[in-house]
Write an enzyme that holds these catalytic residues in place. Structure first.
Site, mmCIF file in Angstrom:
data_model
loop_
_atom_site.group_PDB
_atom_site.id
_atom_site.type_symbol
_atom_site.label_atom_id
_atom_site.label_comp_id
_atom_site.label_asym_id
_atom_site.label_seq_id
_atom_site.Cartn_x
_atom_site.Cartn_y
_atom_site.Cartn_z
ATOM 1 N N PHE A 1 0.821 -1.196 0.000
ATOM 2 C CA PHE A 1 0.000 0.000 0.000
ATOM 3 C C PHE A 1 0.861 1.253 0.000
ATOM 4 C CE2 PHE A 1 -2.714 3.115 2.200
ATOM 5 C CZ PHE A 1 -3.742 3.168 1.275
ATOM 6 N N GLY A 38 -8.321 0.576 9.832
ATOM 7 C CA GLY A 38 -7.446 1.730 9.665
ATOM 8 C C GLY A 38 -6.421 1.407 8.604
ATOM 9 N N GLY A 39 -5.876 2.435 7.987
ATOM 10 C CA GLY A 39 -4.887 2.212 6.930
ATOM 11 C C GLY A 39 -5.450 1.298 5.875
ATOM 12 N N ASP A 40 -4.739 0.213 5.625
ATOM 13 C CA ASP A 40 -5.195 -0.739 4.607
ATOM 14 C C ASP A 40 -5.667 -2.045 5.240
ATOM 15 O OD1 ASP A 40 -2.716 -1.574 5.462
ATOM 16 O OD2 ASP A 40 -1.945 -2.026 3.474
ATOM 17 N N GLU A 41 -6.106 -1.979 6.499
ATOM 18 C CA GLU A 41 -6.563 -3.181 7.187
ATOM 19 C C GLU A 41 -8.077 -3.160 7.390
ATOM 20 O OE1 GLU A 41 -4.390 -4.097 10.721
ATOM 21 O OE2 GLU A 41 -2.532 -4.399 9.612
#
Length: 127
Positions: A1, A38-41
């Site tokens: 990512f 959050g983020g790419d999770e």
């Protein structure tokens, strides 16, 4: 990512997050719960799913993401990969939600370590 954000910009990274979310939504059953941590999770709760059903969802997620998610501005051969960690639960009272997420996270890191673009399962047991 991070590579997408660094190579194509944060708008492309945001686009990929939205597209992955759409793939996840299409890959789960009505009544399943999808949340971005959050983020790419992301986390997906599959109520009443056994190991075989959870594994089928993981396989579908990896394949569907590989086939349909692209970063804007990226070359056509740029592939978005997904690493999925699956924590399989039976009816076990007293299992804390953070324990489930920790086990799924460990499984995800095993999938990444195995070469990414795949999934790993873990079975949880509570004595």
């Amino acid at each position: 990512f991070k590579t997408i954000n660094d190579s194509y910009g944060h708008a492309s990274g945001d686009h990929v997050i939205v597209e992955v979310g759409a793939v996840i939504e299409r890959s789960v059953r009505a009544g399943d719960i999808v949340a971005r941590l959050g983020g790419d999770e992301f986390a997906i709760l599959l109520p009443e799913a056994d190991a075989a059903a959870a594994e089928a969802v993981a396989q579908r997620l990896v394949a569907d993401t590989r086939m349909s998610v692209r970063a804007p501005g990226a070359p056509d051969d740029a592939v978005i990969t997904l690493s999925v960690g699956v924590a399989v639960l039976a009816a076990r009272p007293g299992l804390a939600p953070d324990q489930v997420l920790e086990e799924a996270d460990r499984a995800m890191y095993r999938a990444k370590k195995a070469g990414r673009d795949g999934y790993a399962l873990t079975a949880l047991s509570v004595a």
